[in-house]
Design an enzyme around this catalytic site. Structure first.
Site, PDB file in Angstrom:
ATOM      1  N   LYS A  70       0.848  -1.197   0.000  1.00 41.77           N
ATOM      2  CA  LYS A  70       0.000   0.000   0.000  1.00 41.77           C
ATOM      3  C   LYS A  70       0.875   1.235   0.000  1.00 41.77           C
ATOM      4  CE  LYS A  70      -4.109   2.031   1.021  1.00 41.77           C
ATOM      5  NZ  LYS A  70      -3.878   2.879  -0.176  1.00 41.77           N
ATOM      6  N   LYS A  94       5.526   2.317   8.424  1.00 46.33           N
ATOM      7  CA  LYS A  94       4.369   3.119   8.866  1.00 46.33           C
ATOM      8  C   LYS A  94       3.156   2.219   9.123  1.00 46.33           C
ATOM      9  CE  LYS A  94       4.054   6.816   6.502  1.00 46.33           C
ATOM     10  NZ  LYS A  94       3.793   7.760   5.398  1.00 46.33           N
ATOM     11  N   LYS A 106       5.272   2.355  -3.036  1.00 47.03           N
ATOM     12  CA  LYS A 106       5.212   3.759  -3.462  1.00 47.03           C
ATOM     13  C   LYS A 106       5.384   3.822  -4.970  1.00 47.03           C
ATOM     14  CE  LYS A 106       4.773   7.784  -1.369  1.00 47.03           C
ATOM     15  NZ  LYS A 106       4.078   7.989  -0.087  1.00 47.03           N
ATOM     16  N   THR A 190      -4.672  12.861   6.975  1.00 47.42           N
ATOM     17  CA  THR A 190      -3.263  12.973   7.354  1.00 47.42           C
ATOM     18  C   THR A 190      -3.086  14.151   8.319  1.00 47.42           C
ATOM     19  OG1 THR A 190      -2.693  12.053   5.205  1.00 47.42           O
ATOM     20  CG2 THR A 190      -0.904  13.027   6.462  1.00 47.42           C
ATOM     21  N   ASN A 221      -2.285  19.208   0.415  1.00 49.42           N
ATOM     22  CA  ASN A 221      -3.294  18.434   1.138  1.00 49.42           C
ATOM     23  C   ASN A 221      -2.956  18.371   2.624  1.00 49.42           C
ATOM     24  OD1 ASN A 221      -3.877  15.667   2.466  1.00 49.42           O
ATOM     25  ND2 ASN A 221      -5.493  15.869   0.954  1.00 49.42           N
ATOM     26  N   SER A 349      -7.133   5.458   4.689  1.00 48.72           N
ATOM     27  CA  SER A 349      -7.150   4.672   3.449  1.00 48.72           C
ATOM     28  C   SER A 349      -7.526   3.227   3.761  1.00 48.72           C
ATOM     29  CB  SER A 349      -5.776   4.698   2.774  1.00 48.72           C
ATOM     30  OG  SER A 349      -5.642   5.838   1.965  1.00 48.72           O
TER      31      SER A 349
HETATM   32  P1  NAD Z   1       0.704  18.250  -2.082  1.00 50.66           P
HETATM   33  O1  NAD Z   1       1.215  18.131  -3.458  1.00 50.66           O
HETATM   34  O2  NAD Z   1      -0.774  18.348  -1.862  1.00 50.66           O
HETATM   35  O3  NAD Z   1       1.383  19.523  -1.351  1.00 50.66           O
HETATM   36  C1  NAD Z   1       2.768  19.729  -1.296  1.00 50.66           C
HETATM   37  C2  NAD Z   1       2.986  21.141  -0.773  1.00 50.66           C
HETATM   38  O4  NAD Z   1       4.379  21.350  -0.539  1.00 50.66           O
HETATM   39  C3  NAD Z   1       2.527  22.233  -1.727  1.00 50.66           C
HETATM   40  O5  NAD Z   1       1.923  23.282  -0.988  1.00 50.66           O
HETATM   41  C4  NAD Z   1       3.837  22.718  -2.331  1.00 50.66           C
HETATM   42  O6  NAD Z   1       3.751  24.069  -2.794  1.00 50.66           O
HETATM   43  C5  NAD Z   1       4.735  22.602  -1.129  1.00 50.66           C
HETATM   44  N1  NAD Z   1       6.157  22.586  -1.446  1.00 50.66           N
HETATM   45  C6  NAD Z   1       6.816  21.868  -2.382  1.00 50.66           C
HETATM   46  N2  NAD Z   1       8.120  22.180  -2.368  1.00 50.66           N
HETATM   47  C7  NAD Z   1       8.273  23.115  -1.393  1.00 50.66           C
HETATM   48  C8  NAD Z   1       9.375  23.846  -0.887  1.00 50.66           C
HETATM   49  N3  NAD Z   1      10.594  23.663  -1.404  1.00 50.66           N
HETATM   50  N4  NAD Z   1       9.165  24.727   0.123  1.00 50.66           N
HETATM   51  C9  NAD Z   1       7.948  24.915   0.649  1.00 50.66           C
HETATM   52  N5  NAD Z   1       6.862  24.247   0.215  1.00 50.66           N
HETATM   53  C10 NAD Z   1       7.031  23.372  -0.795  1.00 50.66           C
HETATM   54  O7  NAD Z   1       1.311  16.991  -1.278  1.00 50.66           O
HETATM   55  P2  NAD Z   1       0.792  16.366   0.083  1.00 50.66           P
HETATM   56  O8  NAD Z   1      -0.083  15.217  -0.258  1.00 50.66           O
HETATM   57  O9  NAD Z   1       0.315  17.443   0.996  1.00 50.66           O
HETATM   58  O10 NAD Z   1       2.160  15.726   0.645  1.00 50.66           O
HETATM   59  C11 NAD Z   1       3.100  16.494   1.407  1.00 50.66           C
HETATM   60  C12 NAD Z   1       4.020  15.521   2.147  1.00 50.66           C
HETATM   61  O11 NAD Z   1       3.247  14.678   2.992  1.00 50.66           O
HETATM   62  C13 NAD Z   1       4.826  14.570   1.265  1.00 50.66           C
HETATM   63  O12 NAD Z   1       6.058  14.289   1.899  1.00 50.66           O
HETATM   64  C14 NAD Z   1       3.972  13.317   1.251  1.00 50.66           C
HETATM   65  O13 NAD Z   1       4.718  12.140   0.943  1.00 50.66           O
HETATM   66  C15 NAD Z   1       3.502  13.317   2.692  1.00 50.66           C
HETATM   67  N6  NAD Z   1       2.292  12.530   2.972  1.00 50.66           N
HETATM   68  C16 NAD Z   1       1.132  12.762   2.292  1.00 50.66           C
HETATM   69  C17 NAD Z   1      -0.015  12.033   2.633  1.00 50.66           C
HETATM   70  C18 NAD Z   1      -1.343  12.285   1.981  1.00 50.66           C
HETATM   71  O14 NAD Z   1      -2.342  11.713   2.460  1.00 50.66           O
HETATM   72  N7  NAD Z   1      -1.461  13.126   0.970  1.00 50.66           N
HETATM   73  C19 NAD Z   1       0.054  11.060   3.631  1.00 50.66           C
HETATM   74  C20 NAD Z   1       1.248  10.859   4.302  1.00 50.66           C
HETATM   75  C21 NAD Z   1       2.363  11.613   3.967  1.00 50.66           C
END
Ligand code: NAD
Length: 434
Positions: A70, A94, A106, A190, A221, A349
């Protein structure tokens, strides 16, 4: 990519340390040091101008020792094989910390989604799934959203998988739109999980949330829901940033207004009443909590020296380099490690997949209550390990996770393991067991 910033090498080091700390045989490291399967796909897309462009993508499936694999799918120009491999292994640990019946995976596609039209993005999403469908499915490997992917993309991917297979298979993917069998509460899950563990950490450290302050890097997100939920809990959010800029207001940002502003302007930069600060400044603000919620390797040695917060809540995956991690530990900063901190997403999820399997859907409050119970439970287990073994929260989380996957491997007869330590909690503690 150096050893300090390569997620695959970082997680191998974390695994090895946990195997040694638990006094387990090197066989455990040998078994889990590499993903069991990596697929590389070349996805041709007919671009709007008539050209064909081929995009490279990957899917790493780390281990199915505890169930189907997953993990999310990321669309980003920096995607590479080692990043996907490392992220798939973090997913295994995790799901093990949370006691979910999954192994880790992934996926990623090397692309800049901002440069693609909606039609091109859809063709790319469908092509990626079409090529990987032989090694995916609700009992094999279950994708979800990650950086730059969202429910709309999950909807296209589900449709493509259903077409290839010739029947409906809603449990194939999670984070999909509600109308296709998504779960209430998944969008914010999250961020909600981050809130629950931050409150737990504050409780242990004697910090009053109503008097606390926080900064958040990333406003996608995870970052935006975290900002909203921390704000609703009374924690003052003083700065947020995204890839285009940042917004800082020492007296506290008006988060509901900021959410509207960011959805209209596609950035937090320029939010009225705020000023822009650099990433270095953001990480050195005198606040109680820092939430990195963007990408890997944001807190390196230099930034770790500057951190003044008492808590670092790793909402992103791998936001701290090994050197940064060591320095934060030396400086007594309480780190809630990624494999615990951001596990709310995969947990809901899992709820979504359970609901799809049952064909019976839960109200949002029920989802949030079950999530709260599982996050608090996992935090308590890790905290107990941290106290008993006198290690960091990250090392404690790996002790719990690696012990569980080793137990599963042992039970399958893949290994002969002598367990020297007790780890609290059963391997599978689903929310339905209450
Ligand atoms: P997303 O694409 O929705 O958002 C990413 C954000 O990070 C955006 O606002 C982008 O502008 C910002 N960003 C990118 N580069 C940047 C930088 N250099 N400086 C400042 N901001 C920056 O992605 P997401 O789903 O919110 O995921 C964010 C993190 O959380 C990732 O590491 C992802 O693996 C992790 N994560 C996500 C989920 C999920 O449910 N979506 C779950 C667990 C972990």
């Amino acid at each position: 990519m150096s050893d300090q910033t390569n997620p695959f090498l970082i997680v191998q080091g974390q695994l090895h340390r946990a195997v040694q700390n638990l006094g387990l045989s090197e066989d455990v490291y040998e078994l889990f040091k590499e993903p069991m399967r990596i697929s590389r796909v070349a996805v041709p897309v007919r671009m709007d101008d008539g050209r064909v462009q081929t995009f490279l993508g990957y899917r790493a499936q780390h281990t199915d020792v505890t169930g189907p694999t997953k993990g999310g799918i990321r669309f980003h120009p920096d995607v590479n094989e080692d990043e996907v491999k490392g992220l798939s292994m973090w997913m295994t640990f995790k799901t093990a910390v949370m006691g979910l019946p999954y192994g880790g995976a992934k996926g990623g596609v090397i692309c800049d989604p901002g440069q693609l039209s909606e039609r091109e993005l859809e063709e790319l999403s469908r092509g990626y799934i079409r090529l990987l469908s032989p090694v995916m499915g609700p009992e094999v490997d279950i994708p979800a959203p990650d950086v730059n992917t969202n429910p709309k993309i999950m909807g296209w991917m589900l449709d493509e998988f259903d077409r290839v297979r010739g029947h409906h298979s809603p449990g194939f993917i999670t984070g999909k739109p509600l109308v296709l069998g998504g779960s209430l509460g998944r969008d914010a899950a999250t961020g909600r999980g981050v809130l629950f563990v931050v409150l737990q950490a504050m409780d242990r450290l004697g910090i009053d949330p109503k008097k606390a302050t926080a900064v958040i890097q990333g406003f996608g997100n995870v970052g935006s829901h975290t900002a909203r939920l921390l704000h609703e809990a009374g924690i003052k959010v003083v700065a947020v940033s995204d890839v285009r800029g940042s917004a800082y207001d020492a007296s506290g940002l008006d988060v509901p207004k900021l959410l509207t502003y960011a959805s209209e302007h596609k950035t937090t930069k320029g939010f009225p009443g705020s000023r822009m600060i650099s990433t270095d400044e953001l990480f050195s603000l005198d606040v109680d909590v820092i939430v990195p919620a963007a990408l890997e390797n944001q807190i390196d040695g230099e930034r770790a020296e500057q951190v003044r917060a008492r808590i670092v809540a790793e909402a992103a995956n791998g936001p701290t380099t090994p050197e940064g991690d060591e320095l934060l530990a030396e400086r007594g900063i309480f780190v809630i490690p990624d494999i615990l901190c951001n596990a709310g997403g995969v947990t809901v999820s899992y709820f979504e997949w359970v609901q799809n399997t049952m064909g019976y859907y839960w109200p949002e409050q029920e989802v949030n209550d079950k999530l709260s119970r599982m996050m608090v439970d996992a935090f308590s287990t890790v905290y107990q390990m941290q106290q008993e073994h006198r290690v960091t929260m990250r090392e404690a989380a790996y002790l719990v996770a690696v012990h569980r996957v080793a137990e599963a491997a042992n039970a399958r007869g893949w290994l002969r393991v002598n367990f020297q330590h007790e780890v609290p909690g059963a391997v599978l503690r689903g929310p339905l067991a209450d």
